[in-house]
Write a protein that holds these residues in place. Structure first.
Motif, mmCIF file in Angstrom:
data_model
loop_
_atom_site.group_PDB
_atom_site.id
_atom_site.type_symbol
_atom_site.label_atom_id
_atom_site.label_comp_id
_atom_site.label_asym_id
_atom_site.label_seq_id
_atom_site.Cartn_x
_atom_site.Cartn_y
_atom_site.Cartn_z
ATOM 1 N N THR A 109 0.830 -1.203 0.000
ATOM 2 C CA THR A 109 0.000 0.000 0.000
ATOM 3 C C THR A 109 0.864 1.251 0.000
ATOM 4 O O THR A 109 0.524 2.259 -0.620
ATOM 5 N N HIS A 115 4.116 1.401 -1.098
ATOM 6 C CA HIS A 115 5.053 1.439 -2.222
ATOM 7 C C HIS A 115 4.351 1.046 -3.516
ATOM 8 O O HIS A 115 3.335 0.365 -3.507
ATOM 9 N N ASP A 116 4.923 1.486 -4.618
ATOM 10 C CA ASP A 116 4.425 1.089 -5.927
ATOM 11 C C ASP A 116 5.140 -0.200 -6.316
ATOM 12 O O ASP A 116 6.281 -0.172 -6.781
ATOM 13 N N ASP A 167 5.434 -3.706 -8.503
ATOM 14 C CA ASP A 167 5.014 -4.361 -9.741
ATOM 15 C C ASP A 167 4.848 -5.865 -9.562
ATOM 16 O O ASP A 167 3.897 -6.454 -10.068
ATOM 17 N N ARG A 198 -3.962 -8.822 -4.525
ATOM 18 C CA ARG A 198 -4.611 -8.676 -5.833
ATOM 19 C C ARG A 198 -5.846 -7.773 -5.761
ATOM 20 O O ARG A 198 -6.336 -7.318 -6.789
ATOM 21 N N LEU A 204 -5.859 -4.896 -4.085
ATOM 22 C CA LEU A 204 -5.428 -3.519 -3.883
ATOM 23 C C LEU A 204 -5.691 -2.681 -5.133
ATOM 24 O O LEU A 204 -5.683 -3.200 -6.246
ATOM 25 N N PRO A 205 -5.899 -1.370 -4.963
ATOM 26 C CA PRO A 205 -6.111 -0.500 -6.126
ATOM 27 C C PRO A 205 -4.950 -0.561 -7.116
ATOM 28 O O PRO A 205 -5.155 -0.550 -8.324
ATOM 29 N N ARG A 206 -3.728 -0.620 -6.606
ATOM 30 C CA ARG A 206 -2.541 -0.792 -7.458
ATOM 31 C C ARG A 206 -2.013 -2.203 -7.209
ATOM 32 O O ARG A 206 -0.989 -2.394 -6.561
ATOM 33 N N ALA A 207 -2.729 -3.173 -7.727
ATOM 34 C CA ALA A 207 -2.431 -4.570 -7.400
ATOM 35 C C ALA A 207 -1.151 -5.045 -8.076
ATOM 36 O O ALA A 207 -1.030 -4.960 -9.300
ATOM 37 N N PRO A 208 -0.200 -5.542 -7.301
ATOM 38 C CA PRO A 208 1.000 -6.116 -7.912
ATOM 39 C C PRO A 208 0.716 -7.503 -8.474
ATOM 40 O O PRO A 208 -0.229 -8.173 -8.064
ATOM 41 N N LYS A 209 1.531 -7.920 -9.423
ATOM 42 C CA LYS A 209 1.520 -9.312 -9.844
ATOM 43 C C LYS A 209 2.103 -10.131 -8.689
ATOM 44 O O LYS A 209 2.935 -9.637 -7.934
#
Length: 216
Positions: free
Chosen positions: A44, A46-47, A49, A70, A72-77
């Motif tokens: 949450t 950090h950005d 990937d 998965r 999260l709004p900016r969901a990492p792989k």
């Protein structure tokens, strides 16, 4: 630059993975977590990937963490890290949205390759272990097989060809070479397949294909 988070309760494993990833100029380790709850907090903040996530951890295990990551709004792989003895949990993690998994004794070059593949939108299913594990622990029922076959009926014959190879763990480049297609065309087919099958990633599409007996 691919931003990676390492999630493992073993400090030595985290250190070893961080050292390995640091040798790749295209990868940056931006966070390290000792369990699933800390992974959610760091993802949450950090950005991220790609998250390399262990299966067994205190407080929150890798399967639960995958579901939360998965969502999260900016969901990492997510790539699951596991040992062969624990792989009854791997199917659940893949079904929850993970884009692949690695055995912990995977060759270092393959770990780096997995990060790049998953970041680019492909999946990393270990060529032999993935199929063995899915076959062993994913026992489909008759109704489940029928439902999977009904979804596959939505696909064109060419899309079924692409899905069959995807289910074997082939990358877009592999599929393009085998079907004499452009890689961009394969990507378009994969996008259409995911939509038609109502799944979120290649791994889930592969599992559904295997449920239906395609490429088995």
């Amino acid at each position: 630059m691919i931003r990676v988070m390492i999630v493992d309760d073993d400090a030595l494993v985290r250190l070893g993975l961080a050292d390995l990833l640091a040798d790749d100029p295209g990868i940056e380790v931006v966070a390290q977590a000792a369990d699933g709850l800390q992974a959610i907090e760091l993802a949450t903040a950090h950005d991220v990937d790609v998250a390399l996530v262990d299966v067994r951890m205190p407080r929150m295990d890798g399967i639960a963490a995958t579901i939360r990551l998965r969502a999260l709004p900016r969901a990492p792989k997510v790539v699951i890290l596991t040992t062969f003895d624990l792989d009854e949990y791997v199917y659940d993690a893949l079904a929850a949205g993970a884009d692949g998994f690695l055995l912990k004794d995977t060759d270092p070059d393959e770990i780096l390759r997995a990060v790049h593949l998953v970041a680019a939108g492909s999946a990393m299913l270990h060529p032999s272990a993935a199929r063995r594990l899915i076959d062993r622990y994913h026992a489909t029922t008759r109704s489940g097989t029928t439902a999977a076959q009904a979804r596959l009926d939505r696909l064109t014959p060419r899309e079924r060809d692409v899905l069959a190879l995807l289910a074997q763990g082939d990358t877009n480049a592999d599929i393009a070479a085998r079907l004499a297609m452009r890689e961009s065309t394969v990507k378009a087919h994969v996008s259409r397949i995911l939509t038609a099958l109502e799944v979120t990633n290649r791994v889930q599409a592969a599992l559904l294909a295997r449920d239906a007996g395609l490429g088995a």
